[in-house]
Design a protein around this motif. Structure first.
Motif, PDB file in Angstrom:
ATOM      1  N   TYR A   1      86.537  21.319 112.695  1.00  0.00           N
ATOM      2  CA  TYR A   1      85.469  20.725 111.508  1.00  0.00           C
ATOM      3  C   TYR A   1      85.920  19.361 111.085  1.00  0.00           C
ATOM      4  CZ  TYR A   1      83.978  25.620 112.074  1.00  0.00           C
ATOM      5  OH  TYR A   1      83.656  26.813 112.414  1.00  0.00           O
ATOM      6  N   LEU A   2      87.157  18.943 111.643  1.00  0.00           N
ATOM      7  CA  LEU A   2      87.578  17.687 111.006  1.00  0.00           C
ATOM      8  C   LEU A   2      87.766  17.576 109.531  1.00  0.00           C
ATOM      9  CD1 LEU A   2      85.502  15.221 113.492  1.00  0.00           C
ATOM     10  CD2 LEU A   2      87.923  15.981 113.763  1.00  0.00           C
ATOM     11  N   ILE A   3      88.201  18.732 108.810  1.00  0.00           N
ATOM     12  CA  ILE A   3      88.090  18.940 107.458  1.00  0.00           C
ATOM     13  C   ILE A   3      89.831  18.982 107.426  1.00  0.00           C
ATOM     14  CG2 ILE A   3      88.010  20.421 105.575  1.00  0.00           C
ATOM     15  CD1 ILE A   3      85.027  21.034 106.637  1.00  0.00           C
ATOM     16  N   ASP A   4      90.502  18.194 106.057  1.00  0.00           N
ATOM     17  CA  ASP A   4      91.860  18.295 105.846  1.00  0.00           C
ATOM     18  C   ASP A   4      92.141  19.605 105.339  1.00  0.00           C
ATOM     19  OD1 ASP A   4      94.360  17.644 105.923  1.00  0.00           O
ATOM     20  OD2 ASP A   4      94.093  16.102 104.038  1.00  0.00           O
ATOM     21  N   ILE A   5      92.232  20.429 106.249  1.00  0.00           N
ATOM     22  CA  ILE A   5      92.692  21.934 105.482  1.00  0.00           C
ATOM     23  C   ILE A   5      94.169  21.702 104.947  1.00  0.00           C
ATOM     24  CG2 ILE A   5      93.129  24.257 106.131  1.00  0.00           C
ATOM     25  CD1 ILE A   5      90.357  24.016 106.783  1.00  0.00           C
ATOM     26  N   GLU A   6      94.465  22.444 103.813  1.00  0.00           N
ATOM     27  CA  GLU A   6      95.789  22.352 103.455  1.00  0.00           C
ATOM     28  C   GLU A   6      96.334  23.642 103.708  1.00  0.00           C
ATOM     29  OE1 GLU A   6      96.201  20.357  99.319  1.00  0.00           O
ATOM     30  OE2 GLU A   6      93.853  19.898  99.600  1.00  0.00           O
ATOM     31  N   SER A   7      97.532  23.461 104.628  1.00  0.00           N
ATOM     32  CA  SER A   7      98.013  24.974 105.233  1.00  0.00           C
ATOM     33  C   SER A   7      99.235  25.345 104.240  1.00  0.00           C
ATOM     34  CB  SER A   7      98.538  24.327 106.570  1.00  0.00           C
ATOM     35  OG  SER A   7      99.339  25.367 107.212  1.00  0.00           O
ATOM     36  N   PHE A   8      99.153  26.535 104.031  1.00  0.00           N
ATOM     37  CA  PHE A   8     100.217  27.056 103.181  1.00  0.00           C
ATOM     38  C   PHE A   8     100.789  27.974 103.863  1.00  0.00           C
ATOM     39  CE2 PHE A   8     101.647  30.079  99.490  1.00  0.00           C
ATOM     40  CZ  PHE A   8     102.712  29.255  99.110  1.00  0.00           C
ATOM     41  N   THR A   9     102.169  28.166 104.310  1.00  0.00           N
ATOM     42  CA  THR A   9     102.935  28.879 105.628  1.00  0.00           C
ATOM     43  C   THR A   9     103.960  29.734 105.042  1.00  0.00           C
ATOM     44  OG1 THR A   9     104.307  27.301 106.406  1.00  0.00           O
ATOM     45  CG2 THR A   9     101.928  27.329 107.224  1.00  0.00           C
ATOM     46  N   LYS A  10     104.475  30.729 105.587  1.00  0.00           N
ATOM     47  CA  LYS A  10     105.399  31.704 105.332  1.00  0.00           C
ATOM     48  C   LYS A  10     105.759  32.305 106.608  1.00  0.00           C
ATOM     49  CE  LYS A  10     107.041  35.232 102.235  1.00  0.00           C
ATOM     50  NZ  LYS A  10     106.703  36.064 100.979  1.00  0.00           N
ATOM     51  N   VAL A  11     106.954  32.503 107.090  1.00  0.00           N
ATOM     52  CA  VAL A  11     107.266  32.972 108.376  1.00  0.00           C
ATOM     53  C   VAL A  11     108.724  33.601 108.099  1.00  0.00           C
ATOM     54  CG1 VAL A  11     105.889  31.949 110.041  1.00  0.00           C
ATOM     55  CG2 VAL A  11     108.166  30.820 109.326  1.00  0.00           C
ATOM     56  N   ALA A  12     108.686  34.484 107.048  1.00  0.00           N
ATOM     57  CA  ALA A  12     109.976  35.218 106.759  1.00  0.00           C
ATOM     58  C   ALA A  12     110.054  36.579 107.099  1.00  0.00           C
ATOM     59  CB  ALA A  12     110.303  35.126 105.013  1.00  0.00           C
ATOM     60  N   GLY A  13     108.977  36.997 107.826  1.00  0.00           N
ATOM     61  CA  GLY A  13     108.896  38.531 108.222  1.00  0.00           C
ATOM     62  C   GLY A  13     108.251  39.499 107.107  1.00  0.00           C
ATOM     63  N   GLN A  14     107.811  38.683 105.818  1.00  0.00           N
ATOM     64  CA  GLN A  14     107.599  39.144 104.845  1.00  0.00           C
ATOM     65  C   GLN A  14     106.111  38.975 104.400  1.00  0.00           C
ATOM     66  OE1 GLN A  14     109.265  41.939 103.183  1.00  0.00           O
ATOM     67  NE2 GLN A  14     110.900  41.691 104.442  1.00  0.00           N
ATOM     68  N   PRO A  15     105.125  39.578 103.836  1.00  0.00           N
ATOM     69  CA  PRO A  15     103.915  39.503 103.544  1.00  0.00           C
ATOM     70  C   PRO A  15     104.133  38.404 102.141  1.00  0.00           C
ATOM     71  CG  PRO A  15     104.351  41.591 102.707  1.00  0.00           C
ATOM     72  CD  PRO A  15     105.274  41.224 103.594  1.00  0.00           C
ATOM     73  N   PHE A  16     103.122  37.618 102.089  1.00  0.00           N
ATOM     74  CA  PHE A  16     102.785  36.708 100.596  1.00  0.00           C
ATOM     75  C   PHE A  16     103.007  37.411  99.659  1.00  0.00           C
ATOM     76  CE2 PHE A  16     100.649  33.690 103.602  1.00  0.00           C
ATOM     77  CZ  PHE A  16     101.209  32.464 103.306  1.00  0.00           C
ATOM     78  N   LYS A  17     103.761  36.881  98.614  1.00  0.00           N
ATOM     79  CA  LYS A  17     103.713  37.595  97.264  1.00  0.00           C
ATOM     80  C   LYS A  17     102.426  36.903  96.520  1.00  0.00           C
ATOM     81  CE  LYS A  17     108.582  38.561  96.725  1.00  0.00           C
ATOM     82  NZ  LYS A  17     109.625  38.555  96.060  1.00  0.00           N
TER      83      LYS A  17
END
Lengths: 343, 624
Positions: free
Chosen positions: B592-608
């Motif tokens: 979509y050529l939209i500047d999505i702001e990515s927020f990531t976590k790869v700790a093996g745990q869900p987001f708080k």
């Protein structure tokens, strides 16, 4: 399974597709295809109930040339596809076509497990002792020292024997035949179909391009008299021309070749009598007979009975239905602890 | 903990005060052999039956029994229950019950300030403290920060079980039910459901022992001076109807079974055991009376291959796995794309690569699901948002698979797999049905295996046993109608395009995206899969504080909903939280050529919740 009485008589032609067969001239696969197409009409199975399943390799093009249902799958995994077909549709006659590379190298694991489960299927393993479709590398059945593009100084892999592999996996029917011996192959195909359980046939097959003559001494009618030990249930293990016959006896548990006189019954001279139903130790001993010391056994090495996997799976379902009744989705969703939230 | 009121006098415990609270999060922690998962799930069942909204988070080690008393062996089960809608197992807990020093050490930092920490004081000695890595006694320090309650659980359990013909080992194994009894007292929960469950699991002295210690734990709560107050979380006001607890894996399994009913077709499940997906195979195997056949294959490739074989034979083929196994299936999935047979592949994602953290969660397989096969192998990908949603997504996956004659991938994950939530039991009448048809012998003259439906582009599903329709399929490139093997270059390109168009056409079946909040504005938080709970709670919190933020959640990851591009363009900024390094963000940016702001976590745990909420606040502060 008997054909319904009004079903038309089928002939070999009914099993031929309109596709051009694309094996190399002189390939042993042509002979196997012709013999399979010849035997099919005699098995009493409606054509629509045959399914041919193959992996990858020259031999695995087989289903495209059979006018039945067919599935050309992925390398080595034909037994796994066939397992899914046979478990879900036990009434189908399922034939697996594989080669020495497809079945014993990349697919060795699947082959072993299909055999040990004793699905009621037929497995035809075309053994030409070389990789054909990838243009001539050594295979798991190639002889030690065989020179190929990937073994320029000779193969250093110890070969595996398909028959011993099948026996070791607990096969209930194990046979060997030769691509050019039409009547023997047809007999083996019929026996394999009659057998209830996994029927494994190794077909010695020539690759005229990459391994020409690998089975020459067994293909040649003259030399075959000396090089092949033709097995018949209840008959002694003898080979060789009349007047110069030899037999297999067992000396201190070790097989040995002895000369057999025509004047006396071979069994009276200590020759072993073939028993397809003997305990596995006998079948393994038979399978251990290898060229050039011994003649190579062809025919049915072993036949025994075990429950078939697909029938046991079906029993599990029927048992579940009998003991609990047919599944009811509403009951399932409401099983165990539930509660009502009032509005 | 929520607003604290003085509760009404409670008849059953007249001597102690009752405090009413809106929501509570507790965590059970012990050795992996201490029965923490069972204890936690029984507490959950009871509290859900009471009518609270519930969210759970089981967190256990990969080792079945790591050395006792070590940090490696700590197993935990967190349950959050409330008198209102909740979406996550909570970022921090109000109460921790720790069965040994290692369990205390691994979990105590997740307890809120002045929260309660119950320890099994019998398990605390110099040696066990050392084994947990404590050099000094941590209790004096912890007493300053928390309400530490020391209960000699092992001793009290032994006393309660005196006179039973059980070995001391068997007696000690019951102690988790003493603790459960105590907590059931502390939160005003009935012993009945647990007693009923025990009676269904155990017999004779073992049953007697567990019930006795459960009651002893409860009685201890009533009489001990250590706990002057108990807590009551009133029933939640949730949508009326029948409810049950369900985990994502159970919902997947029931979705598979339900598909057999709703599509009126027998199911074949081929699978190979793998954490955290094995429970699906276990559960389906229990329901063979639904005309379901299960097959424990020799490996992952055989699992997928057998399911494709079953599909060729006319059954609903399905295979279930997790990351490493899913990757092994890719070759077979590529064949299913090529031969255009219906198949459902479930990947219960786990933290990787390689063995990674097999019991921990991640959304790292999205790109592998979309693009993990060689060449152009386009197929639909779906992702459930909650444990209960796994059920509905399975039905949707099968519906698409048979309608379009295609393999479909379902991306669950370890968090959904093991978490439980109260699930409104669907009315069977309201579940979608579909009829599957196979060409019959009557069509023999005109039958062509690759002749497509003009609108859907699906090919016919002709099955063995049908006279006159004998045909061959396989991995080689086919001619468009006859299905004959053809090597013509233009033909190859045409077939790639046809299969691609077929999958893109599924967009016609995807409903418009639902937006939680205004459908335009300053900030859209876009999610997919199991992040649903944390995003929902974070956005709800932010909106309650007057922030201009909306939430949309994608169930269909391929093809993407037709209105997604338009939706994204109506927000000034788009935040995309995901448990990987930005896989969906990358796709949406490209598409979509939209500047999505990515927020990531790869700790093996869900987001708080707080992690997403803080991010939302930061972004809106920057904007203002």
């Amino acid at each position: 399974m008997a054909a319904s009485p009004e079903a038309p008589e089928l002939s070999r032609k009914d099993f031929v597709t309109n596709q051009d067969v694309r094996w190399c001239p002189g390939c042993g696969d042509y002979s196997v295809l012709a013999n399979v197409q010849r035997v099919m009409p005699e098995l009493g199975v409606p054509r629509e109930n045959f399914v041919f399943v193959s992996g990858i390799g020259c031999s695995s093009r087989f289903p495209y040339y059979m006018n039945t249902y067919g599935f050309h799958t992925i390398h080595g995994r034909a037994p796994a596809f066939a397992t899914g077909i046979k478990i879900t549709r036990p009434e189908l006659s399922v034939w697996i076509v594989t080669g020495d590379g497809d079945g014993l190298s990349i697919g060795g694991n699947h082959l072993m497990h299909a055999i040990r489960r004793n699905l009621d299927v037929q497995i035809l393993l075309f053994n030409n002792r070389v990789y054909g479709l990838t243009k001539g590398q050594y295979s798991p059945t190639s002889a030690l020292g065989m020179r190929t593009k990937t073994s320029p100084t000779g193969s250093i892999d110890h070969p595996i024997d398909p028959i011993t592999f099948a026996l070791g996996s607990g096969a209930t029917f194990v046979a060997r035949t030769i691509d050019v011996d039409a009547s023997h192959m047809q007999e083996m195909l019929k026996r394999a179909h009659q057998h209830k359980g996994t029927a494994f046939i190794e077909i010695l097959q020539n690759c005229p391009v990459f391994n020409d003559g690998t089975w020459e001494e067994l293909q040649d009618r003259k030399s075959r008299t000396e090089t092949a030990l033709v097995l018949e249930h209840g008959k002694p293990l003898v080979f060789g021309a009349p007047g110069a016959r030899k037999g297999i006896c067992v000396d201190h548990g070790v097989p040995k070749v002895i000369d057999v006189s025509d004047d006396q019954a071979p069994e009276a001279q200590g020759v072993v009598v073939h028993d397809e139903n003997a305990p596995p130790s006998y079948s393994f001993a038979l399978a251990s007979l290898a060229r050039p010391e011994f003649p190579l056994p062809v025919g049915v090495l072993r036949e025994t009975e075990k429950p078939c996997y697909e029938a046991m799976v079906e029993d599990e379902v029927q048992h579940a239905i009998e003991s609990r009744g047919p599944g009811d989705l509403r009951d399932l969703l409401n099983s165990g602890d539930t509660w009502e939230v009032e509005g | 903990m929520g607003a604290v009121n003085d509760g009404p006098a409670d008849d059953s415990h007249p001597r102690k005060s009752v405090t009413e609270v809106d929501h509570v999060a507790i965590r059970f922690a012990g050795d992996s052999g201490d029965g923490m998962q069972i204890t936690g799930s029984k507490f959950t069942d009871t509290t859900a039956l009471f009518g609270n909204d519930v969210a759970t988070f089981p967190d256990f080690p990969a080792e079945i029994r790591a050395p006792a008393g070590t940090l490696a062996g700590v197993s935990g089960y967190q349950v959050h229950f409330a008198a209102e809608d909740i979406f996550t197992p909570a970022d921090e807990v109000d109460l921790l019950i720790a069965f040994n020093p290692a369990a205390l050490r691994a979990n105590v930092e997740d307890v809120r300030g002045h929260g309660m920490v119950i320890i099994n004081s019998d398990a605390f000695n110099k040696k066990s403290l050392q084994r947990a890595g404590y050099t000094d006694d941590p209790l004096p320090g912890l007493r300053e920060r928390f309400n530490v309650v020391e209960v000699p659980v092992t001793t009290l359990n032994r006393e309660a079980l005196q006179g039973l013909a059980l070995s001391s080992r068997e007696v000690d194994r019951c102690k988790n039910f003493f603790a459960l009894g105590l907590l059931l007292w502390l939160y005003h929960r009935d012993l009945e459901p647990t007693a009923r469950w025990l009676a269904s699991k155990f017999k004779a002295d073992v049953l007697e022992a567990n019930i006795r210690t459960l009651k002893a734990g409860h009685a201890f709560g009533e009489t001990t001076e250590l706990l002057p107050t108990s807590f009551l979380v009133p029933a939640a006001k949730i949508e009326p109807g029948p409810y049950r607890n369900i985990t994502g894996n159970a919902a997947l399994a029931w979705g598979i079974v339900a598909s057999a009913v709703q599509l009126d077709k027998p199911v074949f499940l081929g699978a190979y055991p793998i954490t955290p997906a094995s429970d699906v195979l276990h559960e389906v195997a229990r329901h063979r009376n639904f005309n379901v056949k299960t097959f424990q294959a020799e490996d992952e490739m055989a699992a997928a291959s057998s399911a494709i074989g079953a599909a060729f034979a006319g059954h609903l083929g399905v295979t279930v796995s997790s990351g490493p196994g899913f990757i092994l299936k890719q070759e077979a999935i590529g064949l299913a794309v090529m031969v255009e047979l219906p198949l459902v592949i479930v990947d219960v994602q786990r933290a990787g690569p390689a063995t990674g953290s097999p019991t921990k969660t991640e959304q790292g397989d999205l790109l592998a699901a979309l693009y993990g096969r060689h060449s152009q192998a386009h197929l639909p990908v779906l992702a459930p948002a909650t444990p209960g949603d796994c059920f509905h997504v399975m039905l949707e996956a099968f519906r698409i698979a048979v309608k379009y004659m295609t393999p479909v991938i379902v991306l669950s994950d370890s968090y959904l797999a093991n978490s439980a939530e109260p699930w409104r039991i669907p009315d069977v009448e309201s579940l979608p049905r579909a009829t599957v048809s196979h060409p019959s012998s009557d069509a023999a003259e005109s039958f062509r295996p690759y002749e497509r439906d003009a609108e859907l582009l699906a090919r016919p599903w002709a099955i063995p046993g049908t006279a006159g329709l004998e045909h061959r399929i396989g991995g080689l490139t086919k001619a468009p109608v006859s299905g004959n093997v053809v090597y013509d270059p233009d033909n190859h390109e045409q077939m790639v395009a046809l299969r691609y168009q077929k999958i893109e056409g599924i967009v016609r079946d995807i409903p418009p995206i639902e937006v939680n909040g205004p459908d335009r504005g300053e900030l859209l938080v876009l999610g997919w899969g199991s992040t649903h709970g944390a995003i929902t709670a974070a956005v709800k919190g932010a909106r309650e504080r007057g922030l201009d933020v909306s939430h949309a959640h994608l169930r269909h990851l391929n093809p993407l909903p037709a209105d997604l591009g338009d939706l994204l363009s109506r927000f000034r900024r788009v935040l995309l939280p995901e448990l990987n390094l930005g896989q969906l963000s990358m796709i949406l940016r490209a598409r979509y050529l939209i500047d999505i702001e990515s927020f990531t976590k790869v700790a093996g745990q869900p987001f708080k919740v707080v992690e997403i909420q803080t991010k939302i606040e930061q972004m809106l502060e920057e904007s203002s």
